[in-house]
Design an enzyme around this catalytic site. Structure first.
Site, PDB file in Angstrom:
ATOM      1  N   ALA A   7      67.213  70.884  19.325  1.00 38.24           N
ATOM      2  CA  ALA A   7      68.238  69.894  19.790  1.00 38.24           C
ATOM      3  C   ALA A   7      67.316  69.301  21.008  1.00 38.24           C
ATOM      4  O   ALA A   7      67.643  68.276  21.630  1.00 38.24           O
ATOM      5  CB  ALA A   7      69.082  71.013  20.413  1.00 38.24           C
ATOM      6  N   SER A   8      66.260  69.834  21.589  1.00 37.64           N
ATOM      7  CA  SER A   8      65.354  69.128  22.505  1.00 37.64           C
ATOM      8  C   SER A   8      64.271  68.473  21.420  1.00 37.64           C
ATOM      9  O   SER A   8      63.205  69.234  21.011  1.00 37.64           O
ATOM     10  CB  SER A   8      64.380  70.161  23.491  1.00 37.64           C
ATOM     11  N   TYR A   9      64.381  67.307  21.567  1.00 33.81           N
ATOM     12  CA  TYR A   9      63.777  66.685  20.386  1.00 33.81           C
ATOM     13  C   TYR A   9      62.301  66.541  20.066  1.00 33.81           C
ATOM     14  O   TYR A   9      61.614  66.810  19.186  1.00 33.81           O
ATOM     15  CB  TYR A   9      64.088  65.092  20.216  1.00 33.81           C
ATOM     16  N   GLU A  38      54.055  68.415   8.010  1.00 32.43           N
ATOM     17  CA  GLU A  38      52.565  68.493   7.822  1.00 32.43           C
ATOM     18  C   GLU A  38      51.877  69.560   8.583  1.00 32.43           C
ATOM     19  O   GLU A  38      51.242  70.268   8.564  1.00 32.43           O
ATOM     20  CB  GLU A  38      51.812  67.084   8.268  1.00 32.43           C
ATOM     21  N   CYS A  63      53.077  60.980  10.996  1.00 31.46           N
ATOM     22  CA  CYS A  63      52.921  60.268  12.401  1.00 31.46           C
ATOM     23  C   CYS A  63      51.599  60.395  12.904  1.00 31.46           C
ATOM     24  O   CYS A  63      50.868  61.123  12.511  1.00 31.46           O
ATOM     25  CB  CYS A  63      54.295  60.935  13.196  1.00 31.46           C
ATOM     26  N   CYS A 104      50.662  63.970  13.738  1.00 29.16           N
ATOM     27  CA  CYS A 104      50.315  64.827  12.613  1.00 29.16           C
ATOM     28  C   CYS A 104      48.945  64.436  12.058  1.00 29.16           C
ATOM     29  O   CYS A 104      48.250  65.111  11.611  1.00 29.16           O
ATOM     30  CB  CYS A 104      51.397  64.645  11.677  1.00 29.16           C
ATOM     31  N   ASN A 125      59.906  69.816   7.587  1.00 33.29           N
ATOM     32  CA  ASN A 125      60.133  69.537   8.909  1.00 33.29           C
ATOM     33  C   ASN A 125      61.197  70.247   9.837  1.00 33.29           C
ATOM     34  O   ASN A 125      62.145  70.778   8.984  1.00 33.29           O
ATOM     35  CB  ASN A 125      60.367  67.965   9.340  1.00 33.29           C
ATOM     36  N   GLU A 178      63.648  70.419  13.252  1.00 36.11           N
ATOM     37  CA  GLU A 178      63.880  69.878  14.345  1.00 36.11           C
ATOM     38  C   GLU A 178      64.408  70.710  15.389  1.00 36.11           C
ATOM     39  O   GLU A 178      64.618  72.067  14.982  1.00 36.11           O
ATOM     40  CB  GLU A 178      65.057  68.867  14.130  1.00 36.11           C
TER      41      GLU A 178
END
Length: 164
Positions: A73-75, A82, A114, A117, A69, A71
């Protein structure tokens, strides 16, 4: 109410042998997928959630492609392991049917992909493809994509008649 899901021990050779037989993979492939998914967690970029996810994908030619994964800062801009893995496999030329996907996290019990995904996996994988989900103890759950995404919508629903 959802049915109970069995969490299996990857240390139990009977569990692993049955999984390999049920999903038509070798013991070596099972172990490689587990190890590579666990290893992939080490390169996860997750400074905000600290939720590491590693993924390993067995391709049609028995190659294993991995990802983690990433990430942001802008979620919502972050990308799950995946989707990183499948995107990497596709851009490396693996366009045949994928055989198995494995996901590893640092929690217990195992976490499933999720919803986003699951739909992404659906684009590139057969509904009968197994998804191995490993927890921090290497215990696992295995389900087919069709179990995680029932009544799914896929590419075949968008076929356009170009005959005219």
């Amino acid at each position: 109410m959802a049915p109970a899901i069995d969490v299996l021990s990857s240390k139990n050779s009977d569990h692993v042998a049955a999984t390999c037989k049920d999903y038509n993979i070798s013991l070596g492939q099972f172990e490689d997928l587990r190890a590579r998914a666990v290893e992939a967690k080490s390169v996860a970029y997750c400074p905000y959630s600290n939720f590491r996810v590693g993924c390993a994908l067995l391709t049609a030619d028995d190659s294993i492609v991995t990802g983690a994964n990433v990430e942001n800062a802008s979620y919502p801009v972050g990308t799950c392991a995946e989707r990183v893995t499948i995107g990497k496999a596709v851009t490396e030329g693996h366009r045949g049917k994928f055989k198995v996907i494995a996901v590893a996290t640092d929690i217990s019990p195992p976490a499933s992909p999720c919803g986003m995904c699951r739909q992404f996996i659906r684009e590139f994988c057969d509904l009968t493809m197994p998804i191995l989900m490993f927890d921090k103890n290497h215990d696992y759950v295995v389900l087919r994509l069709e179990d995680l995404l029932p009544l799914s919508f896929g590419p075949e629903h968008l076929q356009i008649d170009r005959g005219s």
